[in-house]
Design a protein around this motif. Structure first.
Motif, PDB file in Angstrom:
ATOM      1  N   TRP A 187     -26.116 -18.778 -26.948  1.00 36.93           N
ATOM      2  CA  TRP A 187     -26.203 -18.986 -28.393  1.00 36.93           C
ATOM      3  C   TRP A 187     -25.863 -17.775 -29.249  1.00 36.93           C
ATOM      4  O   TRP A 187     -25.607 -17.916 -30.436  1.00 36.93           O
ATOM      5  CB  TRP A 187     -27.617 -19.459 -28.755  1.00 36.93           C
ATOM      6  N   GLY A 188     -25.912 -16.569 -28.675  1.00 35.75           N
ATOM      7  CA  GLY A 188     -25.671 -15.392 -29.488  1.00 35.75           C
ATOM      8  C   GLY A 188     -26.671 -15.288 -30.630  1.00 35.75           C
ATOM      9  O   GLY A 188     -27.874 -15.465 -30.451  1.00 35.75           O
ATOM     10  N   MET A 189     -26.181 -15.062 -31.833  1.00 35.13           N
ATOM     11  CA  MET A 189     -27.060 -14.918 -32.992  1.00 35.13           C
ATOM     12  C   MET A 189     -27.598 -16.250 -33.506  1.00 35.13           C
ATOM     13  O   MET A 189     -28.295 -16.294 -34.515  1.00 35.13           O
ATOM     14  CB  MET A 189     -26.300 -14.217 -34.126  1.00 35.13           C
ATOM     15  N   LEU A 190     -27.289 -17.339 -32.821  1.00 30.03           N
ATOM     16  CA  LEU A 190     -27.732 -18.650 -33.297  1.00 30.03           C
ATOM     17  C   LEU A 190     -28.995 -19.156 -32.625  1.00 30.03           C
ATOM     18  O   LEU A 190     -29.466 -20.241 -32.952  1.00 30.03           O
ATOM     19  CB  LEU A 190     -26.605 -19.687 -33.108  1.00 30.03           C
ATOM     20  N   PHE A 191     -29.542 -18.416 -31.660  1.00 29.40           N
ATOM     21  CA  PHE A 191     -30.784 -18.916 -31.060  1.00 29.40           C
ATOM     22  C   PHE A 191     -31.986 -18.391 -31.833  1.00 29.40           C
ATOM     23  O   PHE A 191     -31.890 -17.500 -32.677  1.00 29.40           O
ATOM     24  CB  PHE A 191     -30.854 -18.615 -29.558  1.00 29.40           C
ATOM     25  N   LYS A 192     -33.143 -19.014 -31.576  1.00 33.42           N
ATOM     26  CA  LYS A 192     -34.318 -18.838 -32.434  1.00 33.42           C
ATOM     27  C   LYS A 192     -34.697 -17.376 -32.652  1.00 33.42           C
ATOM     28  O   LYS A 192     -34.932 -16.942 -33.778  1.00 33.42           O
ATOM     29  CB  LYS A 192     -35.496 -19.601 -31.837  1.00 33.42           C
ATOM     30  N   GLY A 193     -34.756 -16.611 -31.580  1.00 32.93           N
ATOM     31  CA  GLY A 193     -35.160 -15.212 -31.711  1.00 32.93           C
ATOM     32  C   GLY A 193     -34.222 -14.418 -32.590  1.00 32.93           C
ATOM     33  O   GLY A 193     -34.648 -13.638 -33.442  1.00 32.93           O
ATOM     34  N   ALA A 194     -32.919 -14.629 -32.407  1.00 34.68           N
ATOM     35  CA  ALA A 194     -31.947 -13.893 -33.203  1.00 34.68           C
ATOM     36  C   ALA A 194     -31.956 -14.339 -34.657  1.00 34.68           C
ATOM     37  O   ALA A 194     -31.792 -13.528 -35.565  1.00 34.68           O
ATOM     38  CB  ALA A 194     -30.545 -14.071 -32.606  1.00 34.68           C
ATOM     39  N   LEU A 195     -32.152 -15.620 -34.893  1.00 36.26           N
ATOM     40  CA  LEU A 195     -32.190 -16.126 -36.264  1.00 36.26           C
ATOM     41  C   LEU A 195     -33.353 -15.524 -37.058  1.00 36.26           C
ATOM     42  O   LEU A 195     -33.264 -15.360 -38.275  1.00 36.26           O
ATOM     43  CB  LEU A 195     -32.293 -17.655 -36.258  1.00 36.26           C
ATOM     44  N   ARG A 196     -34.438 -15.201 -36.352  1.00 38.49           N
ATOM     45  CA  ARG A 196     -35.597 -14.615 -37.034  1.00 38.49           C
ATOM     46  C   ARG A 196     -35.439 -13.120 -37.274  1.00 38.49           C
ATOM     47  O   ARG A 196     -36.204 -12.532 -38.037  1.00 38.49           O
ATOM     48  CB  ARG A 196     -36.867 -14.850 -36.199  1.00 38.49           C
ATOM     49  N   GLU A 197     -34.467 -12.493 -36.623  1.00 38.67           N
ATOM     50  CA  GLU A 197     -34.364 -11.033 -36.685  1.00 38.67           C
ATOM     51  C   GLU A 197     -34.120 -10.496 -38.093  1.00 38.67           C
ATOM     52  O   GLU A 197     -34.758  -9.500 -38.484  1.00 38.67           O
ATOM     53  CB  GLU A 197     -33.273 -10.551 -35.719  1.00 38.67           C
ATOM     54  N   PRO A 198     -33.217 -11.071 -38.901  1.00 40.33           N
ATOM     55  CA  PRO A 198     -33.078 -10.547 -40.265  1.00 40.33           C
ATOM     56  C   PRO A 198     -34.387 -10.576 -41.047  1.00 40.33           C
ATOM     57  O   PRO A 198     -34.673  -9.635 -41.810  1.00 40.33           O
ATOM     58  CB  PRO A 198     -32.023 -11.477 -40.886  1.00 40.33           C
ATOM     59  N   ALA A 199     -35.197 -11.628 -40.867  1.00 44.16           N
ATOM     60  CA  ALA A 199     -36.490 -11.681 -41.545  1.00 44.16           C
ATOM     61  C   ALA A 199     -37.405 -10.571 -41.054  1.00 44.16           C
ATOM     62  O   ALA A 199     -38.140  -9.955 -41.842  1.00 44.16           O
ATOM     63  CB  ALA A 199     -37.146 -13.046 -41.329  1.00 44.16           C
ATOM     64  N   ALA A 200     -37.368 -10.282 -39.748  1.00 39.62           N
ATOM     65  CA  ALA A 200     -38.180  -9.190 -39.196  1.00 39.62           C
ATOM     66  C   ALA A 200     -37.725  -7.846 -39.753  1.00 39.62           C
ATOM     67  O   ALA A 200     -38.544  -6.959 -40.028  1.00 39.62           O
ATOM     68  CB  ALA A 200     -38.097  -9.199 -37.672  1.00 39.62           C
ATOM     69  N   ILE A 201     -36.423  -7.679 -39.928  1.00 40.20           N
ATOM     70  CA  ILE A 201     -35.900  -6.436 -40.491  1.00 40.20           C
ATOM     71  C   ILE A 201     -36.380  -6.258 -41.926  1.00 40.20           C
ATOM     72  O   ILE A 201     -36.822  -5.169 -42.322  1.00 40.20           O
ATOM     73  CB  ILE A 201     -34.358  -6.439 -40.424  1.00 40.20           C
ATOM     74  N   VAL A 202     -36.307  -7.324 -42.717  1.00 35.63           N
ATOM     75  CA  VAL A 202     -36.775  -7.254 -44.106  1.00 35.63           C
ATOM     76  C   VAL A 202     -38.268  -6.928 -44.145  1.00 35.63           C
ATOM     77  O   VAL A 202     -38.724  -6.089 -44.936  1.00 35.63           O
ATOM     78  CB  VAL A 202     -36.496  -8.578 -44.836  1.00 35.63           C
ATOM     79  N   ASN A 203     -39.048  -7.573 -43.259  1.00 38.58           N
ATOM     80  CA  ASN A 203     -40.491  -7.321 -43.211  1.00 38.58           C
ATOM     81  C   ASN A 203     -40.784  -5.861 -42.851  1.00 38.58           C
ATOM     82  O   ASN A 203     -41.587  -5.196 -43.507  1.00 38.58           O
ATOM     83  CB  ASN A 203     -41.153  -8.251 -42.201  1.00 38.58           C
ATOM     84  N   ASN A 204     -40.126  -5.359 -41.813  1.00 41.91           N
ATOM     85  CA  ASN A 204     -40.340  -3.967 -41.389  1.00 41.91           C
ATOM     86  C   ASN A 204     -39.887  -2.982 -42.465  1.00 41.91           C
ATOM     87  O   ASN A 204     -40.548  -1.969 -42.724  1.00 41.91           O
ATOM     88  CB  ASN A 204     -39.591  -3.683 -40.088  1.00 41.91           C
TER      89      ASN A 204
END
Length: 211
Positions: A187-204
């Motif tokens: 899936w590359g950037m389309l699987f669940k973990g990767a899709l959440r990563e931008p939100a984690a970056i914004v949170n951090n």
């Protein structure tokens, strides 16, 4: 040209503009993450290190060890077989989705596929930032001075910044290894973990952990 009916009121235009800005920002972050992921995949570690620090993820998926997690362990074992690391360190606490301890699941998988070398466990952390913070004294107590941090490709842009901001790289010589797990290959950037990563970056970033 008249505006669509759903954009005729000022609040509607403001809302639409905000949503569009959010989508564009999310896409821009995802693009940066993807670019860094590909770069690390294409440049694996070259220098030997004392340990591979494997960061946790959801432990189980559909009643089985999560391939997104076990693939990280497999990458760590490959580093051992290549003579790049001497031992594995597993970092991850209780998974809120299934109640398993990620570090223990990783160790169990390593043993199941034949790894018999030394292993260190950090079974408490609940975030990437805590993976690094709580693993530090465990690694130091084991005499570790150099580390290869292992995680899935999408995760590494944020990890690198957490390493710098926390001073982890002042305690250890740090390299990074991208784990091309089956989740990433499919899936590359389309699987669940990767899709959440931008939100984690914004949170951090909002908490001052990244910059």
């Amino acid at each position: 040209m008249s505006r669509p009916r759903w954009l005729r009121r000022p609040w509607q235009r403001v809302l639409f503009g905000g949503l569009l800005a959010g989508v564009l920002a999310y896409a821009a972050i995802a693009a940066v993450v993807w670019q860094r992921a590909e770069a690390v995949l294409g440049n694996p570690p070259q220098r030997p290190a004392d340990a591979a620090l494997i960061l946790g993820n959801r432990a189980y998926l559909d009643g089985r060890p999560n391939p997104c997690l076990t693939g990280r362990v497999d990458t760590g074992i490959a580093l051992v077989k290549a003579g790049l690391v001497k031992q594995l360190a597993f970092s991850g606490g209780v998974d809120t989705e299934d109640g398993r301890i990620e570090a223990e699941v990783m160790q169990q998988h390593a043993n199941a596929v034949g790894y018999t070398g030394p292993a260190l466990l950090e079974p408490v952390s609940s975030s990437t930032r805590l993976n690094l913070a709580l693993s530090t004294p465990i690694l130091q107590a084991a005499g570790v001075h150099s580390v290869i941090v292992v995680s899935e490709p999408y995760h590494l842009w944020r990890i690198e910044r957490l390493v710098r901001m926390s001073g982890f790289d002042k305690t250890f010589d740090v390299q990074y290894a991208a784990a091309p797990t089956s989740c990433w290959r499919t899936w590359g950037m389309l699987f669940k973990g990767a899709l959440r990563e931008p939100a984690a970056i914004v949170n951090n970033a909002g908490h001052g952990y990244l910059f």
